[in-house]
Write a protein that holds these residues in place. Sequence first.
Motif, PDB file in Angstrom:
ATOM      1  N   GLU A  30      -2.519   3.143  -5.075  1.00 50.13           N
ATOM      2  CA  GLU A  30      -1.600   2.240  -4.570  1.00 50.13           C
ATOM      3  C   GLU A  30      -2.020   0.947  -3.503  1.00 50.13           C
ATOM      4  O   GLU A  30      -1.848   0.117  -3.735  1.00 50.13           O
ATOM      5  CB  GLU A  30      -0.157   2.877  -4.095  1.00 50.13           C
ATOM      6  N   PRO A  31      -2.718   1.671  -2.474  1.00 55.41           N
ATOM      7  CA  PRO A  31      -3.228   0.557  -1.344  1.00 55.41           C
ATOM      8  C   PRO A  31      -3.965  -0.398  -1.965  1.00 55.41           C
ATOM      9  O   PRO A  31      -4.075  -1.804  -1.524  1.00 55.41           O
ATOM     10  CB  PRO A  31      -3.841   1.572  -0.353  1.00 55.41           C
ATOM     11  N   THR A 192      -1.513   0.019   4.651  1.00 49.07           N
ATOM     12  CA  THR A 192      -1.735   0.423   3.237  1.00 49.07           C
ATOM     13  C   THR A 192      -1.273  -0.799   2.370  1.00 49.07           C
ATOM     14  O   THR A 192      -1.865  -0.684   1.235  1.00 49.07           O
ATOM     15  CB  THR A 192      -0.534   1.364   2.674  1.00 49.07           C
ATOM     16  N   GLY A 193      -0.690  -1.953   2.917  1.00 51.17           N
ATOM     17  CA  GLY A 193      -0.572  -3.027   1.974  1.00 51.17           C
ATOM     18  C   GLY A 193       0.648  -3.034   1.119  1.00 51.17           C
ATOM     19  O   GLY A 193       0.845  -3.951   0.039  1.00 51.17           O
ATOM     20  N   LYS A 218       8.285   5.167  -0.268  1.00 52.59           N
ATOM     21  CA  LYS A 218       6.937   4.861  -0.927  1.00 52.59           C
ATOM     22  C   LYS A 218       5.772   5.360  -0.106  1.00 52.59           C
ATOM     23  O   LYS A 218       4.973   6.054  -0.928  1.00 52.59           O
ATOM     24  CB  LYS A 218       6.727   3.086  -1.139  1.00 52.59           C
ATOM     25  N   LEU A 219       5.918   5.541   1.160  1.00 57.95           N
ATOM     26  CA  LEU A 219       5.005   5.952   1.966  1.00 57.95           C
ATOM     27  C   LEU A 219       4.767   7.475   1.946  1.00 57.95           C
ATOM     28  O   LEU A 219       3.788   8.149   1.625  1.00 57.95           O
ATOM     29  CB  LEU A 219       5.076   5.671   3.427  1.00 57.95           C
ATOM     30  N   ASP A 220       6.103   8.360   1.744  1.00 56.00           N
ATOM     31  CA  ASP A 220       6.024   9.501   1.272  1.00 56.00           C
ATOM     32  C   ASP A 220       5.465  10.118   0.155  1.00 56.00           C
ATOM     33  O   ASP A 220       4.740  10.896  -0.248  1.00 56.00           O
ATOM     34  CB  ASP A 220       7.593  10.114   1.309  1.00 56.00           C
ATOM     35  N   LYS A 221       5.643   8.887  -0.774  1.00 56.34           N
ATOM     36  CA  LYS A 221       5.245   9.424  -2.219  1.00 56.34           C
ATOM     37  C   LYS A 221       3.853   9.315  -2.143  1.00 56.34           C
ATOM     38  O   LYS A 221       3.084   9.795  -3.033  1.00 56.34           O
ATOM     39  CB  LYS A 221       5.966   8.384  -3.270  1.00 56.34           C
ATOM     40  N   SER A 228       7.627  14.163  -2.990  1.00 54.28           N
ATOM     41  CA  SER A 228       8.763  13.088  -2.291  1.00 54.28           C
ATOM     42  C   SER A 228      10.145  13.396  -2.835  1.00 54.28           C
ATOM     43  O   SER A 228      10.275  14.347  -3.903  1.00 54.28           O
ATOM     44  CB  SER A 228       8.124  11.515  -2.636  1.00 54.28           C
ATOM     45  N   LYS A 229      11.126  12.842  -2.487  1.00 41.90           N
ATOM     46  CA  LYS A 229      12.432  13.065  -2.623  1.00 41.90           C
ATOM     47  C   LYS A 229      12.825  12.567  -4.153  1.00 41.90           C
ATOM     48  O   LYS A 229      13.294  13.394  -4.863  1.00 41.90           O
ATOM     49  CB  LYS A 229      13.303  12.577  -1.914  1.00 41.90           C
TER      50      LYS A 229
END
Length: 264
Positions: A30-31, A192-193, A218-221, A228-229
């Motif tokens: 992702e980043p 992370t962008g 999104k950071l948790d994922k 993640s939740k």
Amino acid sequence: MTITPALRASARSAYRDLWRAASVTFRGDEPVLQAFRQKMRNDAIAAAQTANDAASYEQHTALFKDIATVLRKNIVQAAKVRQLEDGTDIYHVNIREETELGDNESIKSPPPIPPRRSKREASNAAPAEEHPSSPPSTKRMSYSALKRAHTQRIVPELKEEDLEESFVRGSGPGGQSINKTENNVQLLHKPTGIRVSCQETRSLSQNRKIARKRLLEKLDKLANPGLSKEEMKLAKKRERERQRRKKAKKKALAKEVNAEVEER
């Protein structure tokens, strides 16, 4: 010479093609994907502003097409799988159908893949050691184990100094409170962008809270893949479906047994 509609349509097609190529090439990273897409946007805006004639406009369009071709044919992803006793690192390389293979014979003619049973026996005989700092693997993990790992995961911290926040004018239904006020919140996580936006309500403060909540998800994922939740909700749904199928199968089996008993 003015930019004709045909040239603009060709440029849009090249941009979309590059967008799709980047999505396939950097899938799961992702980043890098977000950073590449941001670079695409900046280059496209700069090209539209600086291209004064058809020749330069076509040159920028051709450049986008060439980059898309390079991404599809010459860029591959690799992930470290394990390290041998002699210190050699083993990597898993994601080679697609469009990837151009070089002169390396080990890539052109890879060794035969052992059957699944051999892989399973080898994994049972010598289980791979995971790095203590890496998140637990969620492959073939039961739902109860997933819940334990979910509660024990380390949720990333959202720091204000890592955020770049901007407010733009909203759009869509909602009247003047939406269309004439800058209540659309844009958040960029600089390390992370990752970028998120929120225009859920007419309240700017509420949109800021929701945008931060989305960014944290999104950071948790990204930090806890599979835990993640959002992913736990999908896992819970799959577990319910599995339990439903199990009960239906058990009920059908009992019905068949009762039918056989009655026949006797």
